[in-house]
Design a protein around this motif. Structure first.
Motif, PDB file in Angstrom:
ATOM      1  N   THR A 234      35.765  78.269  27.615  1.00 40.46           N
ATOM      2  CA  THR A 234      36.909  77.730  26.892  1.00 40.46           C
ATOM      3  C   THR A 234      37.947  78.830  26.739  1.00 40.46           C
ATOM      4  N   GLY A 235      39.167  78.439  26.389  1.00 38.75           N
ATOM      5  CA  GLY A 235      40.228  79.403  26.143  1.00 38.75           C
ATOM      6  C   GLY A 235      40.130  79.944  24.727  1.00 38.75           C
ATOM      7  N   PRO A 236      40.387  81.213  24.517  1.00 34.77           N
ATOM      8  CA  PRO A 236      40.272  81.775  23.173  1.00 34.77           C
ATOM      9  C   PRO A 236      41.280  81.195  22.191  1.00 34.77           C
ATOM     10  N   HIS A 237      42.330  80.553  22.695  1.00 36.60           N
ATOM     11  CA  HIS A 237      43.385  80.004  21.851  1.00 36.60           C
ATOM     12  C   HIS A 237      43.193  78.525  21.537  1.00 36.60           C
ATOM     13  N   LEU A 238      42.167  77.899  22.101  1.00 37.78           N
ATOM     14  CA  LEU A 238      42.014  76.451  21.961  1.00 37.78           C
ATOM     15  C   LEU A 238      41.218  76.093  20.710  1.00 37.78           C
ATOM     16  N   PRO A 239      41.636  75.047  19.981  1.00 42.58           N
ATOM     17  CA  PRO A 239      40.892  74.640  18.784  1.00 42.58           C
ATOM     18  C   PRO A 239      39.584  73.961  19.158  1.00 42.58           C
ATOM     19  N   SER A 240      38.667  73.924  18.201  1.00 45.27           N
ATOM     20  CA  SER A 240      37.377  73.270  18.427  1.00 45.27           C
ATOM     21  C   SER A 240      36.925  72.614  17.136  1.00 45.27           C
ATOM     22  N   ILE A 241      35.871  71.816  17.229  1.00 46.41           N
ATOM     23  CA  ILE A 241      35.266  71.160  16.064  1.00 46.41           C
ATOM     24  C   ILE A 241      33.899  71.804  15.868  1.00 46.41           C
ATOM     25  N   PRO A 242      33.720  72.630  14.836  1.00 45.84           N
ATOM     26  CA  PRO A 242      32.516  73.463  14.719  1.00 45.84           C
ATOM     27  C   PRO A 242      31.200  72.706  14.834  1.00 45.84           C
TER      28      PRO A 242
END
Length: 453
Positions: A234-242
């Motif tokens: 994944t990209g370090p700048h992309l949001p995620s859902i923990p």
């Protein structure tokens, strides 16, 4: 068994593999008027039989695959069973996500779990980040018009439709002409013999997982549970859902690469050179613009299998429209139909996100089927699955007198890892000879180096 045999045939596998399946249970496995239990059991069993067949082709013994419907249905909302320590998962929904009434008596559903989607909606509505303010703003809008405006802005909004209204939509008519699972040859390559038999069916196969949220990560998790080496990027700048990172990250190593950087893009291409599959679920054109379209990957790395997943399909007027399971349920008629069956006012959501989970297992099935073909025919392959097309399949299974499902309390597996002690569902496909277990606990995004083990 007809649902299972149809899935196998659609993947180009022998429908007679169903003789190796032991399926138990009956719907309603979940409180719904739709046969979600059957969809869960069939899609999970189809993947199990595909990997069992691959294991046999590698020189192993053919084995049986047992799937209990209540366990499969539970796995279709595995994220709700997850426990980190004794703590249940946090509510993943943003404060303004959900359904709202509109000026014309319609309903729109907003998906705002990612900050850029939320901020885009607020800008479009010209209102504050407050549910009451959003309610007031949408009460002045018309449902279809706002959906159209939001779609043009690249945002995640669905207007609620009935099945009849969806079936009349040009996108539904397009999807009705497409297969549930597409497996197509996109390049030439010599046959790649299967590796020698190993302890697990997919041991020795490498998968690059460039997916997010549920459907794509479930596909890669399904390959990992049968022994594939999965590297999530994944990209370090992309949001995620923990919660979803923990739930779908089992069996994977997780690394970060920033494809805006030429050096990181080159590193990803180097990883693709050693991959058997490249699975992605980004918006249309995002990876292609970086040189990672399926065709470009096949040209540089003959023999690769590229798995792709999207919400509404690659053709038709809604080609590449952004969406998530909850939005697809709304726009394609499920919220209205489920409400009518329950005798309540619409919208009524399904008890899990079956379009996501089924699509994930179907995508994994297609990847394994493509590996079968690559060993015999050669070639590079593309596998495609669409959430809205999976919805048509779920409808095709028929309806039941639902909402009377007996609650199921499956046993959880406890393991210790980077997130502490995590308890989660075991995989619901029970293989008679090879273990269907994840070889490593979930880890935080970026915890591993972007390299094959």
């Amino acid at each position: 068994m007809s649902t299972l045999s149809d899935l196998l045939a659609g993947a180009g596998l022998e429908p007679g593999l169903t003789a190796q399946a032991d399926l138990t249970g009956a719907d309603p496995a979940l409180p719904s008027s739709f046969r979600i239990g059957e969809a869960a059991q069939a899609s999970i069993a189809a993947l199990g039989l595909a990997v069992a067949s691959l294991h046999a082709a590698r020189g192993g013994a053919m084995q049986r695959v047992a799937v209990a419907m209540d366990d499969a249905a539970a796995e279709f909302h595995s994220e709700r069973y997850l426990r980190i320590g004794d703590t249940p998962p946090a509510d993943p929904w943003d404060a303004i996500a959900g359904a709202y009434g509109t000026a014309d008596g319609g309903v729109v559903r907003l998906h705002t779990n990612f900050p850029h989607h939320r901020d885009g909606i607020l800008k479009l509505l010209g209102c504050a980040y407050d549910r009451a303010a959003v309610t007031e703003a949408l009460a002045r809008r018309k449902a279809i018009a706002f959906e159209t405006e939001a779609t043009a802005a690249g945002l995640c909004v669905s207007a609620m439709r009935s099945f009849a209204e969806w079936d009349a939509h040009p996108q539904a008519q397009h999807l009705a002409t497409t297969p549930l699972l597409t497996i197509e040859r996109i390049g030439d390559a010599s046959p790649r013999p299967l590796p020698a038999v190993a302890n697990r069916p997919l041991e020795g196969f490498r998968v690059l997982d460039l997916t997010r949220v549920i459907a794509g990560p479930v596909a890669a998790r399904g390959l990992a549970v049968h022994g594939a080496e999965v590297l999530h990027i994944t990209g370090p700048h992309l949001p995620s859902i923990p919660t979803l990172v923990v739930d779908t990250g089992r069996g994977k190593r997780c690394a970060t690469l920033d494809l805006r950087d030429a050096g990181d893009a080159a590193r990803l291409d180097g990883l693709a050179a050693g991959a058997d599959a490249f699975v992605q679920s980004y918006r249309a054109g995002a990876l292609a613009a970086k040189g990672f379209s399926a065709e470009a990957l096949a040209a540089r790395h003959p023999g690769i299998v590229v798995g792709e997943l999207c919400a509404y399909g690659w053709g038709g007027p809604w080609a590449n429209k952004r969406g998530f399971d909850s939005l697809v349920q709304t726009s394609t008629g499920f919220n209205v139909a489920e409400a009518e069956a329950a005798g309540v006012a619409a919208p009524k959501v399904l008890p899990c996100q079956p379009l996501d989970h089924a699509s994930g297992y179907l995508l994994a099935l297609g990847v394994v089927a493509a590996w079968h073909r690559r060993a015999v025919e050669g070639g590079s392959w593309r596998v495609r699955v669409t959430l809205a097309r999976t919805g048509l399949w779920l409808r095709s299974l028929g309806r039941i007198e639902g909402f009377g499902a007996v609650p199921h309390a499956p046993s959880l597996v406890a393991e210790e890892g980077p997130f502490g002690v995590v308890r989660h569902l075991p995989h619901s496909a029970r293989m008679s000879l090879t273990p269907a277990v994840w070889s490593r606990p979930a880890e935080p995004l970026g915890a591993s180096l972007p390299a094959w083990a």
